[in-house]
Design a protein around this motif. Structure first.
Motif, PDB file in Angstrom:
ATOM      1  N   SER A  15       0.832  -1.202   0.000  1.00  0.00           N
ATOM      2  CA  SER A  15       0.000   0.000   0.000  1.00  0.00           C
ATOM      3  C   SER A  15       0.869   1.255   0.000  1.00  0.00           C
ATOM      4  N   GLU A  16       0.259   2.347  -0.387  1.00  0.00           N
ATOM      5  CA  GLU A  16       0.960   3.620  -0.438  1.00  0.00           C
ATOM      6  C   GLU A  16       0.282   4.629   0.469  1.00  0.00           C
ATOM      7  N   VAL A  17       1.090   5.453   1.115  1.00  0.00           N
ATOM      8  CA  VAL A  17       0.593   6.551   1.936  1.00  0.00           C
ATOM      9  C   VAL A  17       1.284   7.809   1.438  1.00  0.00           C
ATOM     10  N   GLY A  18       0.496   8.767   1.002  1.00  0.00           N
ATOM     11  CA  GLY A  18       1.081   9.995   0.482  1.00  0.00           C
ATOM     12  C   GLY A  18       1.922   9.782  -0.767  1.00  0.00           C
ATOM     13  N   GLY A  19       1.602   8.752  -1.544  1.00  0.00           N
ATOM     14  CA  GLY A  19       2.314   8.501  -2.785  1.00  0.00           C
ATOM     15  C   GLY A  19       3.550   7.624  -2.656  1.00  0.00           C
ATOM     16  N   SER A  20       3.896   7.191  -1.452  1.00  0.00           N
ATOM     17  CA  SER A  20       5.061   6.307  -1.306  1.00  0.00           C
ATOM     18  C   SER A  20       4.696   5.099  -0.451  1.00  0.00           C
ATOM     19  N   ARG A  21       5.395   3.996  -0.707  1.00  0.00           N
ATOM     20  CA  ARG A  21       5.138   2.758   0.041  1.00  0.00           C
ATOM     21  C   ARG A  21       5.657   2.866   1.466  1.00  0.00           C
ATOM     22  N   LEU A  22       5.045   2.078   2.319  1.00  0.00           N
ATOM     23  CA  LEU A  22       5.524   1.991   3.702  1.00  0.00           C
ATOM     24  C   LEU A  22       6.858   1.255   3.725  1.00  0.00           C
ATOM     25  N   SER A  23       7.699   1.600   4.682  1.00  0.00           N
ATOM     26  CA  SER A  23       8.977   0.899   4.818  1.00  0.00           C
ATOM     27  C   SER A  23       8.740  -0.470   5.443  1.00  0.00           C
ATOM     28  N   ILE A  24       9.724  -1.330   5.355  1.00  0.00           N
ATOM     29  CA  ILE A  24       9.637  -2.662   5.966  1.00  0.00           C
ATOM     30  C   ILE A  24       9.378  -2.526   7.465  1.00  0.00           C
ATOM     31  N   SER A  25      10.053  -1.585   8.108  1.00  0.00           N
ATOM     32  CA  SER A  25       9.865  -1.420   9.555  1.00  0.00           C
ATOM     33  C   SER A  25       8.456  -0.923   9.879  1.00  0.00           C
TER      34      SER A  25
END
Length: 70
Positions: A15-25
């Protein structure tokens, strides 16, 4: 990265938040939060059920053929 499965964590991983994917952490913290919520919720619900039945024994089903206490 492995191909995500069609489950909550897999969907979160892509998923993306604000146009970027969440980090692994961020995905890992989210998954651990869900696990902690499960661990906290189940005992709480069971304790609430037991407390309600102890306060209101009328909700406890009686064995067939027995009479309720007076």
């Amino acid at each position: 990265m492995a191909t995500p499965r069609n489950d909550l964590i897999g969907i979160t991983a892509v998923s993306e938040v604000g146009g970027s994917r969440l980090s692994i952490s961020q995905v890992a913290v989210n998954a651990l939060s869900l696990l902690a919520a499960r661990v906290e919720t189940t005992p709480g619900v069971l304790a609430s059920i037991v407390a309600t039945l102890l306060k209101r024994p009328v909700h406890v089903p009686l064995p067939v053929g027995s009479q309720p206490p007076v």
